[in-house]
Design an enzyme around this catalytic site. Structure first.
Site, PDB file in Angstrom:
ATOM      1  N   LYS A  73       9.974  -3.463  13.770  1.00 21.31           N
ATOM      2  CA  LYS A  73       8.707  -3.767  14.455  1.00 21.31           C
ATOM      3  C   LYS A  73       8.883  -4.921  15.429  1.00 21.31           C
ATOM      4  O   LYS A  73       8.482  -4.867  16.583  1.00 21.31           O
ATOM      5  CB  LYS A  73       7.655  -4.199  13.420  1.00 21.31           C
ATOM      6  CG  LYS A  73       6.822  -3.110  12.799  1.00 21.31           C
ATOM      7  CD  LYS A  73       5.713  -3.781  11.994  1.00 21.31           C
ATOM      8  CE  LYS A  73       4.760  -2.800  11.381  1.00 21.31           C
ATOM      9  NZ  LYS A  73       3.665  -3.422  10.647  1.00 21.31           N
ATOM     10  N   GLU A 126       7.333   3.584   0.836  1.00 22.90           N
ATOM     11  CA  GLU A 126       7.202   2.149   1.124  1.00 22.90           C
ATOM     12  C   GLU A 126       7.083   1.317  -0.152  1.00 22.90           C
ATOM     13  O   GLU A 126       7.444   0.153  -0.184  1.00 22.90           O
ATOM     14  CB  GLU A 126       5.973   1.895   2.000  1.00 22.90           C
ATOM     15  CG  GLU A 126       6.332   1.486   3.400  1.00 22.90           C
ATOM     16  CD  GLU A 126       5.137   1.114   4.264  1.00 22.90           C
ATOM     17  OE1 GLU A 126       4.053   0.773   3.746  1.00 22.90           O
ATOM     18  OE2 GLU A 126       5.285   1.188   5.489  1.00 22.90           O
ATOM     19  N   HIS A 148       9.026  30.136   2.357  1.00 24.38           N
ATOM     20  CA  HIS A 148       9.782  30.870   3.372  1.00 24.38           C
ATOM     21  C   HIS A 148      10.618  29.934   4.228  1.00 24.38           C
ATOM     22  O   HIS A 148      11.070  30.311   5.308  1.00 24.38           O
ATOM     23  CB  HIS A 148       8.817  31.683   4.236  1.00 24.38           C
ATOM     24  CG  HIS A 148       7.965  32.600   3.415  1.00 24.38           C
ATOM     25  ND1 HIS A 148       8.437  33.755   2.842  1.00 24.38           N
ATOM     26  CD2 HIS A 148       6.672  32.476   3.012  1.00 24.38           C
ATOM     27  CE1 HIS A 148       7.476  34.324   2.140  1.00 24.38           C
ATOM     28  NE2 HIS A 148       6.396  33.570   2.222  1.00 24.38           N
TER      29      HIS A 148
HETATM   30  O1  LIG Z   1      -2.663  -1.695   8.924  1.00 24.65           O
HETATM   31  P1  LIG Z   1      -1.597  -2.314   9.751  1.00 24.65           P
HETATM   32  O2  LIG Z   1      -1.429  -3.770   9.490  1.00 24.65           O
HETATM   33  O3  LIG Z   1      -1.816  -2.021  11.212  1.00 24.65           O
HETATM   34  O4  LIG Z   1      -0.235  -1.659   9.351  1.00 24.65           O
HETATM   35  C1  LIG Z   1       0.020  -0.276   9.497  1.00 24.65           C
HETATM   36  C2  LIG Z   1       1.188   0.153   8.673  1.00 24.65           C
HETATM   37  O5  LIG Z   1       2.358  -0.486   9.120  1.00 24.65           O
HETATM   38  C3  LIG Z   1       3.161  -0.867   7.999  1.00 24.65           C
HETATM   39  O6  LIG Z   1       3.089  -2.262   7.897  1.00 24.65           O
HETATM   40  C4  LIG Z   1       4.597  -0.425   8.164  1.00 24.65           C
HETATM   41  O7  LIG Z   1       5.116  -0.802   9.392  1.00 24.65           O
HETATM   42  C5  LIG Z   1       2.520  -0.211   6.806  1.00 24.65           C
HETATM   43  O8  LIG Z   1       2.761  -0.880   5.617  1.00 24.65           O
HETATM   44  C6  LIG Z   1       1.089  -0.183   7.204  1.00 24.65           C
HETATM   45  O9  LIG Z   1       0.326   0.749   6.475  1.00 24.65           O
END
Ligand SMILES: O=P(O)(O)OC[C@H]1O[C@](O)(CO)[C@@H](O)[C@@H]1O
Length: 444
Positions: A432, A297, A318
């Site tokens: 997302k 990331e 292995h």
């Molecule tokens: O802590 P949050 O805001 O729930 O995000 C969880 C994770 O999702 C992310 O935003 C990636 O989708 C990460 O950077 C982060 O660690």
């Protein structure tokens, strides 16, 4: 005064001058050190200005009493059988890495003592559904972690758990059974996790607003679960502090995060697009998972970055060794070994002889694992595969704190040296947002 660095690192066996033409040439390593020297000056200046709170937190101790207090309050006076941690990515993986010191999800063993530990970082209807049915809710404590407070997985878990408490007639106890950890509410803005839980009386600890999730392991995000498990969080910080303090040591060639970054930058210059982290101890299996998110990331941007791969020794010998030694020459290896010589069960001489393995006789299991780690490293080198060695004398809180600081700083320095912003993650939002839209539309 800062303590000693808890590990030894060597990049000698990554050099072409040591392992032949497929290693990293000294010219690339020198160029990388020059770029990392500039990156280090930038990092130190940012720390000086107070712009990198993750480094201050990693090297500090002022907040530790508050974390100890929160852990005590979280557990309360009555017996706790189960601890559930909701959260994903940086809100979970660091705590999981630390929890492996308390044998959380250690392959083949796991944690036998109460409280049992459940990290729900992946959303799976079957797993989550079964666990919700099985959990003794009145003796379970829940920690809901999300920096943003808006992550779908975490919210869905928290909502369903709350409904389950309701069903069990325990909803009026939500305030004592659940603790939240998230950024403070911004004036006038919605904060989904707080909006959900605060009306139930659930208290929240603040997630540091200036520390991204994947860099939060040494803040309350990682250290609260660690303290709840009885780990020595002061020692975790002390190990990290030694690494942080070394950033000012002057010679870039002697500052371990800078050495690691230079190695990775040199690998980048030589077109090696895969970084493999292979640890020879079960208790670093989650550490590798944590590092994968950190690396991917932070650095996978604008067509740059290398693919992080986690491997466990000796088991992956292995599984992946053939490819590692004889496949494409596109990888940089890091082998982490623990000094386990003379430890573990003794190998009976008579039985060893009967199995035709006289060489095993009188040795310990740890002797074999130690020999394997060394043999693997030497085999990488013999096959012209660049390998960095990180050696640990012991694996405890102090050492893990140092490793966590090392890899976070190494990541930041690599990003700075390559012109990549290691702190944002612009590409993750797209899927997302789409997932929430599809859910509302009933698609999937
Ligand atoms: O802590 P949050 O805001 O729930 O995000 C969880 C994770 O999702 C992310 O935003 C990636 O989708 C990460 O950077 C982060 O660690």
């Amino acid at each position: 005064m800062s303590g000693t660095i808890a590990f030894q690192q060597s990049i000698d066996l990554a050099r072409a001058s040591r392992i032949g033409g497929n290693g990293l040439p000294d010219t690339a390593i020198d160029a990388a050190f020059a770029a990392v020297g500039t990156a280090l000056a930038r990092l130190n200046a940012a720390v000086e200005k107070g712009d990198l709170p993750l480094v201050d937190v990693a090297g500090g101790s002022d907040d530790l009493p508050a974390i100890h207090g929160a852990a005590t309050r979280f557990l309360g006076a009555s017996p706790v059988t189960d601890i559930v941690v909701l959260g994903t990515g940086g809100s979970s993986l660091g705590a999981q890495a630390l929890a492996q010191l308390a044998f959380y999800q250690v392959p083949g063993l796991g944690r036998r003592d109460e409280p049992r530990l459940h990290f729900f970082d992946n959303l799976d209807p079957v797993t989550f559904g079964i666990t919700l049915e099985r959990l003794p809710l009145d003796t379970t404590r829940v920690l809901a972690v999300s920096k943003s407070g808006g992550t779908g997985e975490t919210l869905i878990q928290a909502i369903t758990l709350l409904a389950k408490l309701d069903e069990a007639g325990l909803r009026d106890r939500a305030a004592s059974l659940i603790l939240g950890l998230s950024e403070p509410r911004k004036d006038g803005k919605a904060h989904p996790l707080r909006d959900l839980l605060e009306p139930e009386g659930v208290q929240f600890l603040d997630h540091h607003t200036g520390i991204g999730g994947r860099y939060s392991v040494l803040s309350n995000v990682g250290l609260l679960p660690a303290a709840i498990l009885g780990l020595d969080i002061d020692a975790i910080r002390a190990g990290a502090r030694a690494v942080v303090a070394s950033l000012k040591d002057g010679d870039v060639h002697a500052i371990q995060p800078a050495v690691g970054a230079a190695l990775n930058v040199a690998a980048h210059l030589e077109g090696k697009g895969i970084a493999v982290l292979m640890a020879y101890t079960d208790r670093l299996e989650r550490f590798a998972k944590w590092w994968i998110q950190l690396w991917a990331e932070s650095l996978g941007k604008k067509g740059l970055g290398s693919q992080p791969v986690g491997a466990l020794g000796p088991v992956d010998q292995h599984s992946q060794q053939q490819l590692y030694l004889d496949g494409p020459r596109d990888k940089l290896f890091t082998v982490i070994t623990l000094d386990v010589k003379g430890t573990g069960p003794l190998i009976d001489a008579e039985l060893a002889a009967r199995a035709g393995q006289a060489g095993f006789a009188g040795k310990h299991v740890g002797d074999f694992v130690a020999a394997q780690g060394l043999a693997m490293t030497d085999t990488f080198a013999a096959n012209g595969r660049p390998v960095r060695q990180i050696r640990l004398q012991r694996l405890d809180e102090y050492t893990l704190g140092a490793l966590l600081a090392q890899f976070m700083l190494e990541t930041i320095l690599t990003g700075f040296a390559l012109g990549i912003d290691p702190f944002d993650q612009p590409a993750v939002e797209e899927a997302k947002v789409l997932a929430k839209q599809y859910l509302a539309e009933g698609r999937g």
